[in-house]
Write an enzyme that holds these catalytic residues in place. Structure first.
Site, PDB file in Angstrom:
ATOM      1  CD  GLU A 165      -2.793   1.441   2.356  1.00 12.95           C
ATOM      2  OE1 GLU A 165      -3.775   2.188   2.238  1.00 12.95           O
ATOM      3  OE2 GLU A 165      -2.487   0.884   3.434  1.00 12.95           O
ATOM      4  CD  GLU A 175       2.212   8.257   5.262  1.00 16.89           C
ATOM      5  OE1 GLU A 175       1.230   7.840   4.640  1.00 16.89           O
ATOM      6  OE2 GLU A 175       2.585   9.448   5.254  1.00 16.89           O
ATOM      7  CG  ASP A 228       8.559  10.403  -2.381  1.00 16.40           C
ATOM      8  OD1 ASP A 228       7.596   9.857  -2.952  1.00 16.40           O
ATOM      9  OD2 ASP A 228       8.897  11.587  -2.586  1.00 16.40           O
ATOM     10  CG  ASP A 246      -1.905  13.470  -0.102  1.00 14.32           C
ATOM     11  OD1 ASP A 246      -2.879  13.304   0.667  1.00 14.32           O
ATOM     12  OD2 ASP A 246      -0.721  13.439   0.295  1.00 14.32           O
ATOM     13  CE  LYS A 278      -2.558  25.815  -5.694  1.00 14.06           C
ATOM     14  NZ  LYS A 278      -1.607  26.327  -4.713  1.00 14.06           N
ATOM     15  CG  ASP A 305     -12.508  11.837  -0.984  1.00 15.92           C
ATOM     16  OD1 ASP A 305     -11.350  11.357  -0.952  1.00 15.92           O
ATOM     17  OD2 ASP A 305     -12.733  13.054  -0.901  1.00 15.92           O
ATOM     18  CB  THR A 316      -8.777   3.944   4.504  1.00  9.69           C
ATOM     19  OG1 THR A 316      -9.446   5.116   4.044  1.00  9.69           O
ATOM     20  CG2 THR A 316      -8.583   2.979   3.340  1.00  9.69           C
ATOM     21  CE1 TYR A 334      -6.490  11.069   5.722  1.00  9.00           C
ATOM     22  CE2 TYR A 334      -7.629  12.467   4.157  1.00  9.00           C
ATOM     23  CZ  TYR A 334      -6.628  12.280   5.082  1.00  9.00           C
ATOM     24  OH  TYR A 334      -5.780  13.315   5.378  1.00  9.00           O
ATOM     25  CD  GLU A 335     -13.511   3.080   2.094  1.00 13.12           C
ATOM     26  OE1 GLU A 335     -12.362   2.641   2.295  1.00 13.12           O
ATOM     27  OE2 GLU A 335     -14.375   2.468   1.474  1.00 13.12           O
TER      28      GLU A 335
HETATM   29  N1  SAM Z   1      -4.592   5.799   2.866  1.00 11.13           N
HETATM   30  C1  SAM Z   1      -4.948   6.510   4.060  1.00 11.13           C
HETATM   31  C2  SAM Z   1      -6.441   6.546   4.237  1.00 11.13           C
HETATM   32  O1  SAM Z   1      -7.156   6.275   3.267  1.00 11.13           O
HETATM   33  O2  SAM Z   1      -6.898   6.819   5.361  1.00 11.13           O
HETATM   34  C3  SAM Z   1      -4.344   7.927   4.074  1.00 11.13           C
HETATM   35  C4  SAM Z   1      -4.877   8.864   3.030  1.00 11.13           C
HETATM   36  S1  SAM Z   1      -4.050  10.445   3.099  1.00 11.13           S
HETATM   37  C5  SAM Z   1      -5.091  11.498   2.205  1.00 11.13           C
HETATM   38  C6  SAM Z   1      -2.695  10.212   1.973  1.00 11.13           C
HETATM   39  C7  SAM Z   1      -1.462   9.640   2.637  1.00 11.13           C
HETATM   40  O3  SAM Z   1      -0.490   9.372   1.626  1.00 11.13           O
HETATM   41  C8  SAM Z   1      -0.811  10.591   3.628  1.00 11.13           C
HETATM   42  O4  SAM Z   1      -0.557   9.898   4.828  1.00 11.13           O
HETATM   43  C9  SAM Z   1       0.471  11.014   2.929  1.00 11.13           C
HETATM   44  O5  SAM Z   1       1.507  11.317   3.832  1.00 11.13           O
HETATM   45  C10 SAM Z   1       0.780   9.812   2.083  1.00 11.13           C
HETATM   46  N2  SAM Z   1       1.584  10.112   0.902  1.00 11.13           N
HETATM   47  C11 SAM Z   1       1.371  11.125   0.023  1.00 11.13           C
HETATM   48  N3  SAM Z   1       2.308  11.112  -0.937  1.00 11.13           N
HETATM   49  C12 SAM Z   1       3.115  10.072  -0.664  1.00 11.13           C
HETATM   50  C13 SAM Z   1       4.277   9.545  -1.292  1.00 11.13           C
HETATM   51  N4  SAM Z   1       4.781  10.113  -2.397  1.00 11.13           N
HETATM   52  N5  SAM Z   1       4.877   8.468  -0.749  1.00 11.13           N
HETATM   53  C14 SAM Z   1       4.370   7.894   0.372  1.00 11.13           C
HETATM   54  N6  SAM Z   1       3.284   8.353   1.010  1.00 11.13           N
HETATM   55  C15 SAM Z   1       2.659   9.421   0.502  1.00 11.13           C
END
Ligand code: SAM
Length: 203
Positions: free
Chosen positions: A34, A59, A86, A108, A112, A144, A181, A183-184
């Site tokens: 994931e 993450e 990353d 995310d 933009k 979403d 999740t 967020y979901e």
């Molecule tokens: N998947 C989780 C959920 O549905 O509850 C978290 C959703 S949150 C909007 C997006 C997550 O992705 C954040 O914790 C963010 O730090 C992580 N994230 C964003 N870009 C990333 C990247 N390039 N590599 C690893 N994690 C990343």
């Protein structure tokens, strides 16, 4: 606080490249990852539900992934490894066709246009996923955000990915066994429809 458990995350993930199954998990089971676990309810629940699958949660932020570690400890799952990095660097960590499935949950949206390449379903990411996924591997993506979903469908179709089980309203679809999740849950409680798709790499 998270500094105390940083050593619990895989320190040099590149050292496992091509050997995750045997070197990390000591088996030959499928590997599901994931990207962007957030607080990790999804990946920890999946690991507890499916002990026959190896899971890796990735993450970006240590202060976030520490929550995943806490859940992992509570559930006492041994088929889950955590990497703080990353997702852009996955080619350094996974060999060609090493991964069976990639989960992208509520990535995310980077709304933009000039940030579009940061979206985890942008073409540069899709090309990396194609490389590390088995030929019959899959991306499972939920969001979403309708704009991000439409963008992702467009990117995947243009890159030749095969789409299946596409829904714009997961809750009212016939998909079974959904694991929510964090967020979901938040968006579903507000009545926001959840979009979901599965995609297999181009041949
Ligand atoms: N998947 C989780 C959920 O549905 O509850 C978290 C959703 S949150 C909007 C997006 C997550 O992705 C954040 O914790 C963010 O730090 C992580 N994230 C964003 N870009 C990333 C990247 N390039 N590599 C690893 N994690 C990343």
């Amino acid at each position: 606080m998270y500094e105390q458990v940083l050593h619990e995350f895989v320190q040099n993930p590149a050292e496992y490249r091509g050997q995750w199954r045997e070197k990390m998990f000591g088996n030959d089971a499928p590997l599901h990852i994931e990207l962007g676990t957030g607080r990790g309810r999804f990946i920890t629940t999946m690991a507890a539900m499916h002990p026959q699958i190896n899971y890796i949660g990735i993450e970006l932020f240590p202060e976030v992934i520490v929550r995943v570690y806490q859940k992992k400890q509570q559930l006492q799952v041994t088929n889950l490894a955590l990497i703080c990095m990353d997702a852009a660097n996955i080619l350094e960590v996974f060999e060609d066709q090493e991964v069976d499935r990639i989960y992208l949950n509520f990535s995310d949206p980077w709304p933009k246009t000039k940030q579009a390449d940061k979206r985890l379903t942008a073409r540069p990411f899709l090309d990396k996923y194609r490389q590390i996924l088995k030929r019959d591997g899959e991306i499972h993506f939920k969001t979403d955000n309708r704009d991000l979903f439409d963008f992702s469908l467009e990117m995947m179709e243009a890159a030749g990915w095969q789409l299946k089980n596409v829904t714009y309203d997961l809750c009212n679809s016939d998909f079974e066994g959904n694991v929510m999740t964090e967020y979901e849950e938040k968006f579903s409680q507000r009545g926001v429809p959840i979009c979901r798709l599965e995609a297999t790499p181009p041949t």
